[in-house]
Write an enzyme that holds these catalytic residues in place. Structure first.
Site, short mmCIF file in Angstrom:
data_model
loop_
_atom_site.label_atom_id
_atom_site.label_comp_id
_atom_site.label_asym_id
_atom_site.label_seq_id
_atom_site.Cartn_x
_atom_site.Cartn_y
_atom_site.Cartn_z
N GLY B 12 29.26 32.98 28.13
CA GLY B 12 29.41 32.01 27.05
C GLY B 12 30.06 32.64 25.82
CE LYS B 180 32.28 35.04 41.35
NZ LYS B 180 32.43 34.85 39.97
CG ASN B 184 29.26 36.20 43.49
OD1 ASN B 184 29.82 37.22 43.11
ND2 ASN B 184 29.27 35.08 42.81
CG ASN B 198 30.81 46.29 42.37
OD1 ASN B 198 29.58 46.35 42.41
ND2 ASN B 198 31.46 45.39 41.66
CB SER B 247 25.75 40.33 37.68
OG SER B 247 25.83 39.63 38.91
CD GLU B 259 23.75 34.05 38.40
OE1 GLU B 259 23.86 32.83 38.27
OE2 GLU B 259 24.69 34.86 38.27
#
Lengths: 296, 296
Positions: B12, B180, B184, B198, B247, B259
């Site tokens: 954001g 995506k 993910n 990564n 993340s 997530e």
């Protein structure tokens, strides 16, 4: 009884101490340095209660092992191949006891000339802290079964030291090895991946789901074993060793080679022979190999 | 153009800074404290070259968002449910852009009254370091596709800021979101489990085998996506972000909620609808849930 023990790791030292209470023990180490410090200072065993020194004779030359009443092979499975040539020339009437993880060594045993061969699994918790020092973190049982030959050659063991170093005789060596292999296949790699003590696998409900999923998959290629019983036994092991780090977690944390080939590698080999694919086991196997590579 | 941005997280704030170069941006934060510090001190963006201050107007009251030309919803997927009631009462002619991970929010979007809705995926690397500070660690692309309504409402974006904050328009939103999601689903959980950057997923050959195995399984429930192309893209991502912590790894290391539900949970939900079982994905999902429980 004259007992030779091959292997100066944690398990070899543990057997050397307790068996020396009743038997004349000779320990064979890989290095002369370790043999010297043991001959000079003995083996120091500590547990939660006390420290005891055991006088044990150690050598690093294989010839010293001739004419034993029993020889216990206590090296890791991945070191076994390099010993086979020397075991071949030991007298055919000397009984051998193999206490390796996995089932991969079984095919080696077929080729040996000795008439009586036992296999065993060790449930003790033990850590080597110095070349001549071990910490006995968990009193367990040594399970023994006849691979071939004469069971009676073994009768000496359960007498006298049953209370401090118990043995249990099993009728079916495959069942005994398979049960241990299933437990090792689940508890060892999962604790190593999650970096947790054994108890967490049943305390954390998500880890417990993973434990059950991996157990179901591994147990599926051992139809000889009752999966319900083997799951219950696994939960009991996690409970009774809840504060312990598994050997595989400990190996990963210390940057050592793990026994993943002898454990998950053996399961995958066995599954392949049965024509079954084990996706989760395959993934976990590669995960441990990858972590081993990062940590060593 | 008047743009409202909902969500004072890293993404954001990132959108607020770059879009304020060309548009009148209003940022809606959850707390008044964050809105105050942003109104007072601006948003500080650092990247490898420089630090820049952006003046952005922030509020914590939803009413301030009325009469925007576009509203971008930049909260995590797990916070979306609590926003839906407020989004429902926004004008029907205000276009909305949703930039969440996963595909679980798609079913929510069906229920909204707004005529034009876009969905997007964000490939930037960005970390929030303070309530009004972000570090832009990797310049990426924002992918946009029309979910329903009029594509032209969006034409303002690629003009002017294409060089510093590029957008790419995709014809098929499902393809865009699925690609995506697949990336993910593999990179995020595996880096979190192995605690590696990564790049290690392609540098360590065992981890690479795990990556391929999990990719094959996840991709199998998205027949719309070319698995070869999606694997190549995943390898490219690991390569181009090789020094980054994903993340999910970052969330686990900092004891934050991950997530995983929006990512692997969504894959498993989708697989269930298709009547397929994904054993490795299931195992990895539970592993992350378990690690989350241990770390929070």
């Amino acid at each position: 009884m004259k007992i030779g023990i091959i292997g100066g790791g944690a398990v070899g030292l543990l057997f050397s101490t307790y068996l020396s209470l009743q038997h004349k023990v000779i320990l064979l180490t890989r290095t002369q340095a370790q043999a010297s410090v043991i001959n000079e200072k003995g083996i120091l065993l500590s547990n939660s209660n006390r420290n005891i020194k055991y006088d044990v004779t150690a050598y690093s030359k294989f010839e010293k092992l001739e004419k034993q009443d029993l020889i216990i092979i206590a090296v890791k499975q991945y070191d076994l191949a390099s010993l086979m040539k020397q075991l071949m020339i030991l007298p055919a009437d000397t009984p051998l006891l193999f206490i390796q993880n996995g089932i991969g060594h079984i095919k080696f045993l077929e080729t040996l000339p000795q008439e009586t061969i036992y296999v065993g699994t060790v449930e003790h918790g033990v850590k080597k802290t110095e070349e001549n020092q071990i910490h006995h973190t968990g009193l367990g049982i040594t399970n023994i079964a006849l691979f071939r030959g004469v069971r009676e050659k073994f009768t000496c063991f359960p007498i006298g030291i049953a209370d401090v170093f118990p043995f249990r005789f099993h009728e079916n060596y495959k069942e005994m090895l398979f049960e241990k292999l299933i437990a090792n296949s689940v508890i060892n790699p999962l604790t190593a991946i999650f970096k947790v003590k054994n108890g967490k696998l049943i305390e954390n409900l998500h880890y417990y789901k993973v434990l059950k999923q991996l157990h179901t998959e591994v147990a599926s290629v051992f139809p000889e074993i009752n999966p319900k019983h083997s799951l219950e036994k696994m939960i009991q092991i996690c409970q009774s060793t809840k504060e312990n780090h598994s050997s595989m977690l400990s190996d990963i944390m210390h940057g050592r080679k793990t026994e993943v080939d002898a454990i998950l590698g053996a399961v995958l080999e066995h599954a392949k022979e049965m024509g079954q694919a084990l996706p989760v086991t395959t993934m976990i196997f590669e995960a441990i190999k990858g972590m081993e590579k990062e940590s060593i």
